[in-house]
Design an enzyme around this catalytic site. Structure first.
Site, PDB file in Angstrom:
ATOM      1  N   SER A 235      20.618   4.827  55.069  1.00  0.00           N
ATOM      2  CA  SER A 235      21.565   5.935  55.212  1.00  0.00           C
ATOM      3  C   SER A 235      22.981   5.416  55.006  1.00  0.00           C
ATOM      4  O   SER A 235      23.215   4.210  54.957  1.00  0.00           O
ATOM      5  CB  SER A 235      21.470   6.571  56.610  1.00  0.00           C
ATOM      6  OG  SER A 235      20.188   7.075  56.875  1.00  0.00           O
ATOM      7  N   SER A 273      17.399   9.034  53.129  1.00  0.00           N
ATOM      8  CA  SER A 273      18.749   8.572  53.425  1.00  0.00           C
ATOM      9  C   SER A 273      19.540   9.661  54.127  1.00  0.00           C
ATOM     10  O   SER A 273      19.663  10.777  53.623  1.00  0.00           O
ATOM     11  CB  SER A 273      19.458   8.171  52.131  1.00  0.00           C
ATOM     12  OG  SER A 273      20.724   7.607  52.400  1.00  0.00           O
ATOM     13  N   GLY A 274      20.094   9.346  55.300  1.00  0.00           N
ATOM     14  CA  GLY A 274      20.991  10.260  55.984  1.00  0.00           C
ATOM     15  C   GLY A 274      22.400  10.032  55.483  1.00  0.00           C
ATOM     16  O   GLY A 274      23.065   9.073  55.876  1.00  0.00           O
TER      17      GLY A 274
END
Length: 356
Positions: A235, A273-274
């Site tokens: 992320s 993915s943040g």
């Protein structure tokens, strides 16, 4: 020993940075860290703290806008930011399993720092706490981060140069399969004779090697050694600060441009993915709305003048990510154990940009 930053390596980033080329170039913004490293305990993590403004006995609104490119992550307080256009207090970044402890510690710090404000009436704290996952290099399930670590990071916050790479919340992070972590950069923009600063700070823990581009050069296609994974598993948190007078709507537009900033380095924003972004402005200091009069007056830039600011946001984030990567040092994994996450070879990287 501090490693050279990306510009010092000869990478020709565009734009004019502030004196520190950091988010702390925005007047009043301070950054602090608690860095936790103990190989015997599988510990490589920490807390990064950002104090947006010089508050007095009571906090003041920090005008803000938020945007999530991909929501596989956490940033607390954003529901209110999206509705009200402001937050109060600090911003902290840590690992995924440390959010609760850091939120608790940041709330305690706010109650103690603004004791008079919280001692009167029914004041409430809703700090911004964001995270990325460091479970490859850190025993994240041991929950090493405590509320006291958050308080220590907040108490250590200062202006001036900002440490990068394996510091604070960035300690256990990986970016484009190199050791990543904390990175920062800034740009200056002038309008009608007034110069404003845009600064970014990232916690970079995202991207696959084949995606990596640096200033348009497909570095990841050439530097293929020591890969770690075959799918996105990280992320990135982006915090953008400015002293330009902007509305909450303008700041949301700033936060949206963070997607372009990280995209310049190659990530498409993977499913796991943040990619969560926050922009704030320290302009227009005012009392908290619940303590103010019925009408308030704020100065904001005309949106027709914002294009140079949008470019500055993109450029500062692009450079922040590369600063995080070039500051990296080799680190050994805990799960699975014994795999070395390599730092990027900065000499080899720089060679791509030397004149022939």
């Amino acid at each position: 020993m501090t490693k050279p930053r990306a510009r010092a390596l000869g990478l020709p980033f565009a734009g004019t940075p502030g004196p520190y080329n950091a988010i702390t170039d925005v007047p009043g913004v301070r950054v602090g860290f608690t860095t936790l490293s103990d190989p015997a305990k599988g510990m490589r993590t920490g807390v990064t703290a950002i104090l947006p403004r010089e508050d007095s006995a009571a906090p003041q609104p920090v005008w803000a806008g938020q945007y999530s490119l991909n929501g596989n992550g956490e940033m607390t307080g954003t529901h209110w930011i999206n509705d009200a256009g402001y937050f109060m207090g600090p911003i902290c970044i840590t690992n995924t399993h440390g959010v609760g402890a850091v939120h608790h510690g940041t709330t305690r710090w706010m109650i103690d720092t603004y004791a008079q404000y919280f001692g009167e009436g029914h004041a409430w704290a809703m700090p911004v706490v964001a995270e990325t996952y460091d479970g490859f290099l850190n025993d994240i399930n041991a929950m090493h981060v405590t509320s006291e670590h958050a308080i220590a990071a907040l108490n250590s916050a200062v202006s001036g140069p900002v440490a990068e790479g394996s510091v604070g919340g960035g300690n256990g992070m990986i970016s484009y399969e190199y050791k990543g972590g904390t990175g920062t950069a800034s740009r200056q923009v002038s309008v009608e004779g007034q110069t404003y600063t845009i600064g970014a700070l990232v916690q970079a823990n995202h991207g696959l090697r084949p995606w990596l581009n640096v200033l348009g050069v497909p570095i990841g296609q050439h530097m293929t050694e020591n890969r770690l994974m075959d799918r996105e598993a990280g992320s990135i948190i982006v915090i953008i600060g400015t002293d330009a007078p902007l509305s909450g709507l303008h700041l949301r537009q700033f936060a949206k441009r963070a997607a372009i900033g990280i995209g310049r380095n190659g990530t498409p924003g993977g499913n796991n993915s943040g990619d969560i972004f926050l922009a704030f402005s320290t302009a227009n200091p005012q009392p908290m709305p619940q303590n103010a009069t019925a009408f308030s007056t704020k100065t904001t830039l005309n949106g027709e003048y914002l294009d140079p600011f949008y470019l500055a946001v993109v450029e500062s984030i692009e450079e922040s990510v590369i600063n995080a990567i070039v500051a990296g040092e080799d680190a050994v994994s805990v799960k699975p154990a014994g795999i070395t996450c390599k730092a990027i070879d900065t000499d080899r990287l720089a060679a791509f940009f030397r004149p022939l």
